[in-house]
Design a protein around this motif. Structure first.
Motif, PDB file in Angstrom:
ATOM      1  N   MET A   1       0.823  -1.186   0.000  1.00 40.78           N
ATOM      2  CA  MET A   1       0.000   0.000   0.000  1.00 40.78           C
ATOM      3  C   MET A   1       0.872   1.258   0.000  1.00 40.78           C
ATOM      4  O   MET A   1       0.593   2.194  -0.737  1.00 40.78           O
ATOM      5  CB  MET A   1      -0.929  -0.053   1.220  1.00 40.78           C
ATOM      6  CG  MET A   1      -1.759   1.162   1.395  1.00 40.78           C
ATOM      7  SD  MET A   1      -3.122   1.160   0.224  1.00 40.78           S
ATOM      8  CE  MET A   1      -4.183   2.304   0.959  1.00 40.78           C
ATOM      9  N   PHE A   2       1.899   1.273   0.845  1.00 45.99           N
ATOM     10  CA  PHE A   2       2.759   2.449   0.904  1.00 45.99           C
ATOM     11  C   PHE A   2       3.493   2.675  -0.413  1.00 45.99           C
ATOM     12  O   PHE A   2       3.671   3.819  -0.836  1.00 45.99           O
ATOM     13  CB  PHE A   2       3.760   2.333   2.064  1.00 45.99           C
ATOM     14  CG  PHE A   2       3.102   2.407   3.416  1.00 45.99           C
ATOM     15  CD1 PHE A   2       2.423   3.547   3.819  1.00 45.99           C
ATOM     16  CD2 PHE A   2       3.130   1.323   4.273  1.00 45.99           C
ATOM     17  CE1 PHE A   2       1.804   3.621   5.052  1.00 45.99           C
ATOM     18  CE2 PHE A   2       2.513   1.379   5.508  1.00 45.99           C
ATOM     19  CZ  PHE A   2       1.851   2.533   5.903  1.00 45.99           C
ATOM     20  N   LEU A   5       1.034   4.244  -2.818  1.00 43.10           N
ATOM     21  CA  LEU A   5       0.861   5.672  -2.508  1.00 43.10           C
ATOM     22  C   LEU A   5       2.080   6.473  -2.969  1.00 43.10           C
ATOM     23  O   LEU A   5       1.945   7.542  -3.561  1.00 43.10           O
ATOM     24  CB  LEU A   5       0.652   5.888  -1.010  1.00 43.10           C
ATOM     25  CG  LEU A   5      -0.747   5.645  -0.488  1.00 43.10           C
ATOM     26  CD1 LEU A   5      -0.778   5.736   1.027  1.00 43.10           C
ATOM     27  CD2 LEU A   5      -1.722   6.637  -1.081  1.00 43.10           C
ATOM     28  N   GLN A   8       2.268   7.636  -6.534  1.00 47.37           N
ATOM     29  CA  GLN A   8       1.294   8.665  -6.893  1.00 47.37           C
ATOM     30  C   GLN A   8       0.358   8.203  -8.014  1.00 47.37           C
ATOM     31  O   GLN A   8      -0.134   8.983  -8.804  1.00 47.37           O
ATOM     32  CB  GLN A   8       1.977   9.980  -7.260  1.00 47.37           C
ATOM     33  CG  GLN A   8       2.713  10.579  -6.096  1.00 47.37           C
ATOM     34  CD  GLN A   8       3.225  11.979  -6.379  1.00 47.37           C
ATOM     35  OE1 GLN A   8       3.054  12.519  -7.460  1.00 47.37           O
ATOM     36  NE2 GLN A   8       3.860  12.562  -5.388  1.00 47.37           N
ATOM     37  N   ALA A  10      -2.126   5.863  -7.026  1.00 45.85           N
ATOM     38  CA  ALA A  10      -3.295   5.390  -6.292  1.00 45.85           C
ATOM     39  C   ALA A  10      -4.417   6.425  -6.384  1.00 45.85           C
ATOM     40  O   ALA A  10      -4.172   7.628  -6.426  1.00 45.85           O
ATOM     41  CB  ALA A  10      -2.937   5.140  -4.831  1.00 45.85           C
ATOM     42  N   ALA A  12      -7.966   7.650  -4.531  1.00 48.33           N
ATOM     43  CA  ALA A  12      -8.753   7.536  -3.300  1.00 48.33           C
ATOM     44  C   ALA A  12     -10.243   7.556  -3.637  1.00 48.33           C
ATOM     45  O   ALA A  12     -10.725   8.504  -4.249  1.00 48.33           O
ATOM     46  CB  ALA A  12      -8.421   8.691  -2.367  1.00 48.33           C
ATOM     47  N   LEU A 100      -2.155  13.173   1.428  1.00 49.62           N
ATOM     48  CA  LEU A 100      -1.596  11.931   0.887  1.00 49.62           C
ATOM     49  C   LEU A 100      -1.446  12.065  -0.626  1.00 49.62           C
ATOM     50  O   LEU A 100      -2.255  12.731  -1.278  1.00 49.62           O
ATOM     51  CB  LEU A 100      -2.507  10.752   1.234  1.00 49.62           C
ATOM     52  CG  LEU A 100      -2.573  10.394   2.716  1.00 49.62           C
ATOM     53  CD1 LEU A 100      -3.655   9.341   2.957  1.00 49.62           C
ATOM     54  CD2 LEU A 100      -1.227   9.895   3.218  1.00 49.62           C
ATOM     55  N   PHE A 102      -2.327  10.915  -3.418  1.00 48.87           N
ATOM     56  CA  PHE A 102      -3.225  10.215  -4.337  1.00 48.87           C
ATOM     57  C   PHE A 102      -3.235  10.930  -5.678  1.00 48.87           C
ATOM     58  O   PHE A 102      -3.102  12.152  -5.749  1.00 48.87           O
ATOM     59  CB  PHE A 102      -4.657  10.171  -3.782  1.00 48.87           C
ATOM     60  CG  PHE A 102      -4.844   9.189  -2.661  1.00 48.87           C
ATOM     61  CD1 PHE A 102      -4.847   7.826  -2.920  1.00 48.87           C
ATOM     62  CD2 PHE A 102      -5.021   9.629  -1.365  1.00 48.87           C
ATOM     63  CE1 PHE A 102      -5.027   6.914  -1.893  1.00 48.87           C
ATOM     64  CE2 PHE A 102      -5.200   8.721  -0.331  1.00 48.87           C
ATOM     65  CZ  PHE A 102      -5.200   7.365  -0.596  1.00 48.87           C
ATOM     66  N   TYR A 105      -9.151  12.090  -6.498  1.00 49.89           N
ATOM     67  CA  TYR A 105     -10.179  11.857  -5.488  1.00 49.89           C
ATOM     68  C   TYR A 105     -11.541  11.891  -6.182  1.00 49.89           C
ATOM     69  O   TYR A 105     -12.261  12.869  -6.083  1.00 49.89           O
ATOM     70  CB  TYR A 105     -10.145  12.946  -4.415  1.00 49.89           C
ATOM     71  CG  TYR A 105      -8.875  12.988  -3.616  1.00 49.89           C
ATOM     72  CD1 TYR A 105      -7.732  13.597  -4.135  1.00 49.89           C
ATOM     73  CD2 TYR A 105      -8.799  12.439  -2.360  1.00 49.89           C
ATOM     74  CE1 TYR A 105      -6.563  13.645  -3.409  1.00 49.89           C
ATOM     75  CE2 TYR A 105      -7.635  12.496  -1.621  1.00 49.89           C
ATOM     76  CZ  TYR A 105      -6.515  13.096  -2.151  1.00 49.89           C
ATOM     77  OH  TYR A 105      -5.358  13.140  -1.429  1.00 49.89           O
TER      78      TYR A 105
END
Length: 133
Positions: A1-2, A5, A8, A10, A12, A100, A102, A105
């Motif tokens: 997951m990290f 993230l 850049q 991912a 949300a 974060l 992402f 969004y």
């Protein structure tokens, strides 16, 4: 997951629950509207109109305001107070979320967008411009 993230890439997907702390739930809103409606005249919803059907019940309260005031100014003022932004406009959780990395969004709601990808990009630009202390 990290790692995702950090890339850049991912996206949300944030649900409506994130705004729940900023705005009243239906039951609290209807309770407030009912109290205010009773201040201008006894509000007696017609048979079959209960808080179990919140949209119908809100419509009846709106009609009550319009009948007693001749307009909806006071009704909309109450809604404006209930849904106005908090002093800061967000919570610490919101601030942390937008910090974060992402890629976007996206949000889904009743207003379909012709191009979600375009919306995400536009939304990301707005997030990038957000100044958080």
């Amino acid at each position: 997951m990290f790692d995702l993230l950090a890339s850049q890439e991912a996206i949300a997907f944030v649900g409506a629950g994130l705004s729940a702390v900023l705005y009243p739930p239906w039951t609290a809103l209807l309770r407030k509207l009912r109290v205010e409606a009773n201040k201008i005249g006894k509000f007696e919803p017609p048979a079959g109109s209960t808080e179990d059907d919140p949209l119908l019940f809100a419509d009846e309260i709106q009609r009550h305001f319009e009948h007693h005031d001749g307009n909806l100014d006071r009704y909309y003022e109450i809604l404006g107070q209930q849904f106005s932004l908090t002093e800061k406009g967000c919570t610490p959780t919101h601030e942390k979320l937008v910090c974060l990395p992402f890629k976007g969004y996206p949000a889904r709601d009743a207003n379909p967008r012709p191009n979600d990808r375009e919306f995400m990009y536009h939304n990301r630009l707005m997030m990038d411009e957000l100044k958080l202390d």
